[in-house]
Design a protein around this motif. Structure first.
Motif, PDB file in Angstrom:
ATOM      1  N   ALA A   3      -8.853  -9.076   1.980  1.00 46.34           N
ATOM      2  CA  ALA A   3      -7.546  -8.393   1.977  1.00 46.34           C
ATOM      3  C   ALA A   3      -7.400  -7.453   0.775  1.00 46.34           C
ATOM      4  O   ALA A   3      -6.923  -6.323   0.922  1.00 46.34           O
ATOM      5  CB  ALA A   3      -6.420  -9.424   1.984  1.00 46.34           C
ATOM      6  N   THR A   4      -7.805  -7.902  -0.414  1.00 51.75           N
ATOM      7  CA  THR A   4      -7.639  -7.037  -1.586  1.00 51.75           C
ATOM      8  C   THR A   4      -8.646  -5.897  -1.602  1.00 51.75           C
ATOM      9  O   THR A   4      -8.340  -4.802  -2.082  1.00 51.75           O
ATOM     10  CB  THR A   4      -7.711  -7.832  -2.908  1.00 51.75           C
ATOM     11  N   LEU A   5      -9.834  -6.120  -1.074  1.00 54.02           N
ATOM     12  CA  LEU A   5     -10.806  -5.029  -0.970  1.00 54.02           C
ATOM     13  C   LEU A   5     -10.297  -3.958  -0.007  1.00 54.02           C
ATOM     14  O   LEU A   5     -10.434  -2.759  -0.270  1.00 54.02           O
ATOM     15  CB  LEU A   5     -12.165  -5.560  -0.527  1.00 54.02           C
ATOM     16  N   ARG A   6      -9.685  -4.380   1.080  1.00 50.93           N
ATOM     17  CA  ARG A   6      -9.085  -3.435   2.022  1.00 50.93           C
ATOM     18  C   ARG A   6      -7.963  -2.651   1.347  1.00 50.93           C
ATOM     19  O   ARG A   6      -7.865  -1.436   1.498  1.00 50.93           O
ATOM     20  CB  ARG A   6      -8.546  -4.206   3.227  1.00 50.93           C
ATOM     21  N   MET A   7      -7.127  -3.373   0.606  1.00 50.86           N
ATOM     22  CA  MET A   7      -6.022  -2.725  -0.088  1.00 50.86           C
ATOM     23  C   MET A   7      -6.544  -1.731  -1.126  1.00 50.86           C
ATOM     24  O   MET A   7      -6.045  -0.610  -1.232  1.00 50.86           O
ATOM     25  CB  MET A   7      -5.135  -3.775  -0.773  1.00 50.86           C
ATOM     26  N   SER A   8      -7.556  -2.141  -1.870  1.00 48.27           N
ATOM     27  CA  SER A   8      -8.133  -1.269  -2.891  1.00 48.27           C
ATOM     28  C   SER A   8      -8.625   0.036  -2.286  1.00 48.27           C
ATOM     29  O   SER A   8      -8.374   1.114  -2.821  1.00 48.27           O
ATOM     30  CB  SER A   8      -9.291  -1.971  -3.607  1.00 48.27           C
ATOM     31  N   SER A   9      -9.325  -0.066  -1.170  1.00 56.07           N
ATOM     32  CA  SER A   9      -9.853   1.150  -0.548  1.00 56.07           C
ATOM     33  C   SER A   9      -8.753   2.036   0.017  1.00 56.07           C
ATOM     34  O   SER A   9      -8.919   3.247   0.110  1.00 56.07           O
ATOM     35  CB  SER A   9     -10.876   0.800   0.539  1.00 56.07           C
ATOM     36  N   ALA A  10      -7.608   1.440   0.337  1.00 55.09           N
ATOM     37  CA  ALA A  10      -6.484   2.218   0.868  1.00 55.09           C
ATOM     38  C   ALA A  10      -5.704   2.951  -0.215  1.00 55.09           C
ATOM     39  O   ALA A  10      -5.050   3.951   0.064  1.00 55.09           O
ATOM     40  CB  ALA A  10      -5.543   1.305   1.655  1.00 55.09           C
ATOM     41  N   VAL A  11      -5.779   2.476  -1.462  1.00 51.48           N
ATOM     42  CA  VAL A  11      -4.949   3.082  -2.515  1.00 51.48           C
ATOM     43  C   VAL A  11      -5.734   3.880  -3.548  1.00 51.48           C
ATOM     44  O   VAL A  11      -5.143   4.579  -4.362  1.00 51.48           O
ATOM     45  CB  VAL A  11      -4.075   2.031  -3.237  1.00 51.48           C
ATOM     46  N   VAL A  12      -7.059   3.807  -3.526  1.00 50.52           N
ATOM     47  CA  VAL A  12      -7.842   4.540  -4.514  1.00 50.52           C
ATOM     48  C   VAL A  12      -7.900   6.011  -4.100  1.00 50.52           C
ATOM     49  O   VAL A  12      -8.086   6.339  -2.930  1.00 50.52           O
ATOM     50  CB  VAL A  12      -9.251   3.924  -4.696  1.00 50.52           C
ATOM     51  N   ALA A  13      -7.688   6.887  -5.067  1.00 49.96           N
ATOM     52  CA  ALA A  13      -7.714   8.325  -4.802  1.00 49.96           C
ATOM     53  C   ALA A  13      -9.142   8.801  -4.570  1.00 49.96           C
ATOM     54  O   ALA A  13     -10.106   8.124  -4.931  1.00 49.96           O
ATOM     55  CB  ALA A  13      -7.094   9.073  -5.989  1.00 49.96           C
ATOM     56  N   ARG A  14      -9.269   9.974  -4.007  1.00 52.09           N
ATOM     57  CA  ARG A  14     -10.602  10.590  -3.873  1.00 52.09           C
ATOM     58  C   ARG A  14     -11.128  10.921  -5.260  1.00 52.09           C
ATOM     59  O   ARG A  14     -10.363  11.298  -6.142  1.00 52.09           O
ATOM     60  CB  ARG A  14     -10.520  11.855  -3.044  1.00 52.09           C
ATOM     61  N   MET A  15     -12.427  10.789  -5.428  1.00 51.03           N
ATOM     62  CA  MET A  15     -13.084  11.083  -6.697  1.00 51.03           C
ATOM     63  C   MET A  15     -12.559  10.200  -7.827  1.00 51.03           C
ATOM     64  O   MET A  15     -12.532  10.589  -8.986  1.00 51.03           O
ATOM     65  CB  MET A  15     -12.938  12.562  -7.065  1.00 51.03           C
ATOM     66  N   ALA A  16     -12.105   8.994  -7.464  1.00 50.17           N
ATOM     67  CA  ALA A  16     -11.581   8.032  -8.443  1.00 50.17           C
ATOM     68  C   ALA A  16     -12.564   6.880  -8.567  1.00 50.17           C
ATOM     69  O   ALA A  16     -13.699   6.974  -8.095  1.00 50.17           O
ATOM     70  CB  ALA A  16     -10.206   7.552  -7.987  1.00 50.17           C
ATOM     71  N   ARG A  17     -12.141   5.804  -9.196  1.00 50.77           N
ATOM     72  CA  ARG A  17     -13.045   4.676  -9.417  1.00 50.77           C
ATOM     73  C   ARG A  17     -12.399   3.378  -8.951  1.00 50.77           C
ATOM     74  O   ARG A  17     -11.266   3.066  -9.294  1.00 50.77           O
ATOM     75  CB  ARG A  17     -13.393   4.565 -10.886  1.00 50.77           C
ATOM     76  N   PHE A  18     -13.187   2.610  -8.200  1.00 48.94           N
ATOM     77  CA  PHE A  18     -12.801   1.264  -7.778  1.00 48.94           C
ATOM     78  C   PHE A  18     -13.820   0.285  -8.355  1.00 48.94           C
ATOM     79  O   PHE A  18     -15.024   0.508  -8.228  1.00 48.94           O
ATOM     80  CB  PHE A  18     -12.782   1.171  -6.245  1.00 48.94           C
ATOM     81  N   VAL A  19     -13.333  -0.775  -8.985  1.00 52.95           N
ATOM     82  CA  VAL A  19     -14.211  -1.772  -9.602  1.00 52.95           C
ATOM     83  C   VAL A  19     -13.744  -3.167  -9.200  1.00 52.95           C
ATOM     84  O   VAL A  19     -12.544  -3.465  -9.255  1.00 52.95           O
ATOM     85  CB  VAL A  19     -14.198  -1.651 -11.154  1.00 52.95           C
ATOM     86  N   VAL A  38       0.839  -1.204   0.000  1.00 57.87           N
ATOM     87  CA  VAL A  38       0.000   0.000   0.000  1.00 57.87           C
ATOM     88  C   VAL A  38       0.873   1.253   0.000  1.00 57.87           C
ATOM     89  O   VAL A  38       0.645   2.180  -0.790  1.00 57.87           O
ATOM     90  CB  VAL A  38      -0.975   0.001   1.205  1.00 57.87           C
ATOM     91  N   GLU A  39       1.876   1.279   0.852  1.00 53.40           N
ATOM     92  CA  GLU A  39       2.764   2.436   0.931  1.00 53.40           C
ATOM     93  C   GLU A  39       3.508   2.659  -0.386  1.00 53.40           C
ATOM     94  O   GLU A  39       3.687   3.806  -0.815  1.00 53.40           O
ATOM     95  CB  GLU A  39       3.761   2.275   2.082  1.00 53.40           C
ATOM     96  N   ALA A  40       3.912   1.574  -1.039  1.00 52.05           N
ATOM     97  CA  ALA A  40       4.613   1.705  -2.317  1.00 52.05           C
ATOM     98  C   ALA A  40       3.717   2.334  -3.386  1.00 52.05           C
ATOM     99  O   ALA A  40       4.160   3.155  -4.185  1.00 52.05           O
ATOM    100  CB  ALA A  40       5.130   0.340  -2.788  1.00 52.05           C
TER     101      ALA A  40
END
Length: 124
Positions: free
Chosen positions: A105-121, A82-84
Motif C-alpha cells: 500500500a505505501t509503495l503504491r502511494m509513494s509512486s502516486a505522489v512522487v514527482a517526475r525527475m524526483a527521488r523515491f527511497v 494521495v489527492e491531499a
C-alpha cells in the motif's frame, strides 16, 4: 545501546543526503512511517533543508507527535491522502519520498505522489 543511535540516524541521513540537490527551499518531502527512523528523518529534513514536510502514518499518536514540526500530517489509510498530497504540491508531486514502511500500500502511494525527475527511497 550506543550503536543504535548512529544506525537509526544514519539510515535516514544517508537517504536524505543522496537527494540533497532536490531538497531546495520550497520543495516537498514526504515521509511515510513515523516511527523512530521517520522522526529522525523529519528532524534531519528540518535541520538541513528548507523543504515542506508531509508525514503519513496509520497511527494518530505518531502523527500527533510530529504535528507541530511538519507542514501537513495525513492518515496513510485515508481515502484522500494521495489527492491531499498532490493538491498540497500544486499538482506537481513531491520531490522526495521516504517510505519507511515498504508495504504494498505505501509503495503504491509513494509512486502516486512522487514527482517526475524526483527521488523515491525505501531503505531497509
Amino acid at each position: 545501546m550506543a550503536a543504535v543511535l548512529p544506525d537509526a540516524g544514519l539510515v535516514p541521513y544517508h537517504s536524505i543526503s543522496a537527494a540533497r540537490e532536490l531538497l531546495r527551499p520550497g520543495a516537498t518531502a514526504v515521509v511515510i512511517g513515523i516511527g523512530g527512523l521517520g522522526q529522525f528523518a523529519i528532524e534531519i529534513l528540518r535541520t538541513l533543508t528548507g523543504v515542506q514536510i508531509i508525514t503519513l502514518d496509520v497511527k494518530a499518536a505518531a502523527l500527533e507527535a510530529v504535528g507541530d514540526t511538519v507542514d501537513l500530517s495525513l492518515r496513510a489509510d485515508s481515502d484522500g491522502a494521495v489527492e491531499a498530497i498532490i493538491d498540497h504540491t500544486g499538482g506537481y508531486g513531491a520531490e522526495f519520498v521516504l517510505d519507511r514502511v515498504g508495504s504494498t500500500a505505501t509503495l503504491r502511494m509513494s509512486s502516486a505522489v512522487v514527482a517526475r525527475m524526483a527521488r523515491f527511497v525505501s531503505p531497509g
